[in-house]
Design an enzyme around this catalytic site. Structure first.
Site, PDB file in Angstrom:
ATOM      1  N   CYS A 113       0.539  -1.806   0.231  1.00  0.00           N
ATOM      2  CA  CYS A 113      -0.315  -0.167   0.036  1.00  0.00           C
ATOM      3  C   CYS A 113       1.280   1.338  -0.605  1.00  0.00           C
ATOM      4  CB  CYS A 113      -1.143  -0.325   1.389  1.00  0.00           C
ATOM      5  SG  CYS A 113      -2.080  -0.842   1.112  1.00  0.00           S
ATOM      6  N   HIS A 258      -3.555   6.797   1.210  1.00  0.00           N
ATOM      7  CA  HIS A 258      -3.807   5.698   0.682  1.00  0.00           C
ATOM      8  C   HIS A 258      -5.146   5.532   1.071  1.00  0.00           C
ATOM      9  CE1 HIS A 258      -4.135   1.932  -0.325  1.00  0.00           C
ATOM     10  NE2 HIS A 258      -3.805   1.217   1.619  1.00  0.00           N
ATOM     11  N   ASN A 288      -9.741  -0.262  -1.302  1.00  0.00           N
ATOM     12  CA  ASN A 288      -8.251  -0.400  -1.967  1.00  0.00           C
ATOM     13  C   ASN A 288      -7.779  -1.223  -3.308  1.00  0.00           C
ATOM     14  OD1 ASN A 288      -5.306  -0.590  -1.256  1.00  0.00           O
ATOM     15  ND2 ASN A 288      -6.225  -1.065   0.760  1.00  0.00           N
TER      16      ASN A 288
HETATM   17  O1  UT7 Z   1      -3.570  -0.726   3.503  1.00  0.00           O
HETATM   18  C1  UT7 Z   1      -4.175  -1.239   4.908  1.00  0.00           C
HETATM   19  C2  UT7 Z   1      -4.492  -2.546   4.035  1.00  0.00           C
HETATM   20  N1  UT7 Z   1      -5.446  -2.985   5.043  1.00  0.00           N
HETATM   21  C3  UT7 Z   1      -6.639  -2.079   6.403  1.00  0.00           C
HETATM   22  O2  UT7 Z   1      -6.266  -0.946   5.518  1.00  0.00           O
HETATM   23  C4  UT7 Z   1      -7.706  -3.004   6.958  1.00  0.00           C
HETATM   24  C5  UT7 Z   1      -7.713  -2.246   8.050  1.00  0.00           C
HETATM   25  N2  UT7 Z   1      -8.238  -2.378   9.306  1.00  0.00           N
HETATM   26  C6  UT7 Z   1      -9.852  -2.579   8.980  1.00  0.00           C
HETATM   27  O3  UT7 Z   1      -9.634  -1.783   7.956  1.00  0.00           O
HETATM   28  C7  UT7 Z   1     -10.981  -3.587  10.121  1.00  0.00           C
HETATM   29  O4  UT7 Z   1     -10.588  -4.290  10.278  1.00  0.00           O
HETATM   30  C8  UT7 Z   1     -11.664  -4.551   8.635  1.00  0.00           C
HETATM   31  C9  UT7 Z   1     -13.100  -3.758   7.929  1.00  0.00           C
HETATM   32  C10 UT7 Z   1     -10.699  -5.286   7.885  1.00  0.00           C
HETATM   33  C11 UT7 Z   1     -12.368  -4.946   9.890  1.00  0.00           C
HETATM   34  O5  UT7 Z   1     -13.508  -3.984  10.365  1.00  0.00           O
HETATM   35  P1  UT7 Z   1     -13.750  -4.452  12.589  1.00  0.00           P
HETATM   36  O6  UT7 Z   1     -14.615  -3.363  12.116  1.00  0.00           O
HETATM   37  O7  UT7 Z   1     -12.063  -4.196  12.917  1.00  0.00           O
HETATM   38  O8  UT7 Z   1     -14.306  -5.600  12.392  1.00  0.00           O
HETATM   39  P2  UT7 Z   1     -13.512  -7.182  12.601  1.00  0.00           P
HETATM   40  O9  UT7 Z   1     -12.419  -7.398  12.424  1.00  0.00           O
HETATM   41  O10 UT7 Z   1     -13.310  -7.513  14.272  1.00  0.00           O
HETATM   42  O11 UT7 Z   1     -14.450  -8.032  12.672  1.00  0.00           O
HETATM   43  C12 UT7 Z   1     -16.541  -7.887  13.648  1.00  0.00           C
HETATM   44  C13 UT7 Z   1     -16.585  -8.951  12.874  1.00  0.00           C
HETATM   45  C14 UT7 Z   1     -16.204  -9.730  12.965  1.00  0.00           C
HETATM   46  O12 UT7 Z   1     -17.816 -11.210  13.532  1.00  0.00           O
HETATM   47  P3  UT7 Z   1     -17.949 -11.835  15.193  1.00  0.00           P
HETATM   48  O13 UT7 Z   1     -16.488 -11.999  15.356  1.00  0.00           O
HETATM   49  O14 UT7 Z   1     -17.899  -9.651  15.714  1.00  0.00           O
HETATM   50  O15 UT7 Z   1     -19.173 -12.259  15.292  1.00  0.00           O
HETATM   51  C15 UT7 Z   1     -16.306 -10.479  11.697  1.00  0.00           C
HETATM   52  O16 UT7 Z   1     -16.088 -12.166  11.197  1.00  0.00           O
HETATM   53  O17 UT7 Z   1     -17.402  -8.862  11.709  1.00  0.00           O
HETATM   54  C16 UT7 Z   1     -17.020 -10.109  11.038  1.00  0.00           C
HETATM   55  N3  UT7 Z   1     -16.335  -9.483   9.571  1.00  0.00           N
HETATM   56  C17 UT7 Z   1     -17.947  -9.317   8.094  1.00  0.00           C
HETATM   57  N4  UT7 Z   1     -18.939  -9.109   8.265  1.00  0.00           N
HETATM   58  C18 UT7 Z   1     -19.710  -9.399   7.496  1.00  0.00           C
HETATM   59  C19 UT7 Z   1     -15.346  -9.470   9.079  1.00  0.00           C
HETATM   60  N5  UT7 Z   1     -15.527  -8.971   7.788  1.00  0.00           N
HETATM   61  C20 UT7 Z   1     -16.741  -8.918   7.588  1.00  0.00           C
HETATM   62  C21 UT7 Z   1     -17.734  -9.129   6.024  1.00  0.00           C
HETATM   63  N6  UT7 Z   1     -19.108  -8.239   6.127  1.00  0.00           N
HETATM   64  N7  UT7 Z   1     -17.413  -8.906   5.211  1.00  0.00           N
END
Ligand code: UT7
Length: 331
Positions: A113, A258, A288
């Site tokens: 990234c 980014h 992204n």
């Molecule tokens: O350039 C660098 C590239 N990467 C990034 O920038 C990523 C940085 N991180 C993020 O943007 C966030 O951490 C995410 C968008 C990836 C995830 O958001 P979050 O608020 O941190 O969610 P989480 O990973 O804590 O997951 C929350 C819940 C989980 O379910 P439970 O365990 O609470 O039941 C996940 O399984 O959301 C679930 N989940 C989804 N639900 C629906 C994870 N992905 C999805 C999805 N759709 N696509």
């Protein structure tokens, strides 16, 4: 002292639009979750016959035209991508071949990234030393072919899109404009926070049935850790860019971060106490696009009339590695 400035910008995204609603049909996710957690509404994905260098070529063509130049005017290419057409050679030589430029050097940069900022910085150094005068800097990615489109891979799959952006950098003796500074950082202790271990030399074989059966060829991400570090590193490296040039936050014309996640962008904006219109975002349309996101955003910001001659534009990125960096530009 010789400096470099951006004289042409271009971008290209493949035609096919994939909406959150399309993803709902193939995995357990929802439009609401994706919008709320990332700000993404849709992204563009290539067809099966299109590769990263095809996108890079299209963006490069547009950047070179925008600079009122022809491909033969380019002295060197720096190509940033994590999704090269082949394991080797890198995609830079393929963009060179598609542009029909013979024998000039083409360097590939693998900083995910932050790839575009690293590429821009390398190009800037070559111009400052007088080694080259016009450098094509490209960021291009095809992410869609590597995504796990089942529910297992939804945390990553909903975030990424395909696209390319490019700029032409040219030497200038004008002291009051151009690239003022770049800052590059990395911390390999976090390499496995966002990584794809396959097609690498750390596994017993580059590719094997075991790796496929264990589904180890998909990228993996600790989303929360990435998020936590991103919202610290972005403001830090933006402030470093300003401080180095004796600028304050009030001097900023536009920050082009980014495009990783709108919540990251918003958290960074709040930490820097910048007004909304000073921090660019177009992630809702593209997701992204890794190394491509900054040049795509820059081209769109220019098209929207958000950058004027003399403006201070700050580019900043954070991503896999971890890597992060910034560039300060007086337009
Ligand atoms: O350039 C660098 C590239 N990467 C990034 O920038 C990523 C940085 N991180 C993020 O943007 C966030 O951490 C995410 C968008 C990836 C995830 O958001 P979050 O608020 O941190 O969610 P989480 O990973 O804590 O997951 C929350 C819940 C989980 O379910 P439970 O365990 O609470 O039941 C996940 O399984 O959301 C679930 N989940 C989804 N639900 C629906 C994870 N992905 C999805 C999805 N759709 N696509």
């Amino acid at each position: 002292m010789r400096k470099s400035r951006i004289v042409g910008v271009g971008h290209y995204v493949p035609e096919r639009v994939v909406t959150n609603l399309d993803l709902e049909k193939i995995m357990d996710t929802s439009d609401e979750w994706i919008r709320e957690r990332s700000g993404i509404v849709e992204r563009h994905w290539v067809d099966e016959n299109t590769s990263t260098s095809d996108l890079g070529f299209e963006a490069s063509k547009r950047a070179i035209e925008n600079a009122n130049l022809v491909p033969d005017d380019i002295d060197f290419i720096v190509m940033a991508t994590l999704s090269s057409d082949y394991y080797f050679p890198g995609a830079g030589v393929l963009v060179q071949e598609k542009l029909g430029i013979r024998e000039i050097g083409a360097l590939d940069v693998r900083n995910q990234c932050t790839g575009f900022i690293y590429a821009l910085s390398v190009a800037d150094q070559f111009i400052r030393t007088g080694m080259y005068n016009r450098i094509l800097v490209v960021g291009a990615e095809v992410q869609s072919k590597g995504l796990n489109l089942s529910t297992e891979g939804r945390d990553i799959a909903v975030l990424f899109g395909d696209g390319a952006g490019a700029v032409v950098l040219e030497g200038t003796d004008e002291q009051d404009r151009g690239i003022l500074s770049t800052h590059l950082h990395s911390d390999g202790r976090y390499a496995k926070m966002l990584w794809d271990e396959c097609m690498g030399s750390s596994t017993p074989k580059l590719i094997s049935q075991d790796l496929i059966d264990e589904r180890r060829f998909f990228a993996k991400m600790h989303g929360r850790e990435v998020f936590k570090h991103a919202v610290i590193r972005f403001p830090q490296v933006i402030d470093t860019a300003l401080k180095t040039n004796n600028l304050t936050r009030a001097d900023v014309g536009l920050v082009i971060p980014h495009q990783a996640n709108d919540r990251i962008t918003e958290a960074v904006r709040q930490r820097l106490q910048l007004p909304k219109e000073k921090v660019y975002s177009n992630i809702r349309k593209y997701g992204n696009t890794t190394a491509a996101s900054i040049p795509i955003a820059m081209d769109e910001a220019l098209e929207e009339g958000l950058i004027h001659n003399g403006d201070i534009v700050i580019l900043a990125a954070f991503g896999s590695g971890f890597t992060w960096g910034s560039a300060a530009i007086r337009w």
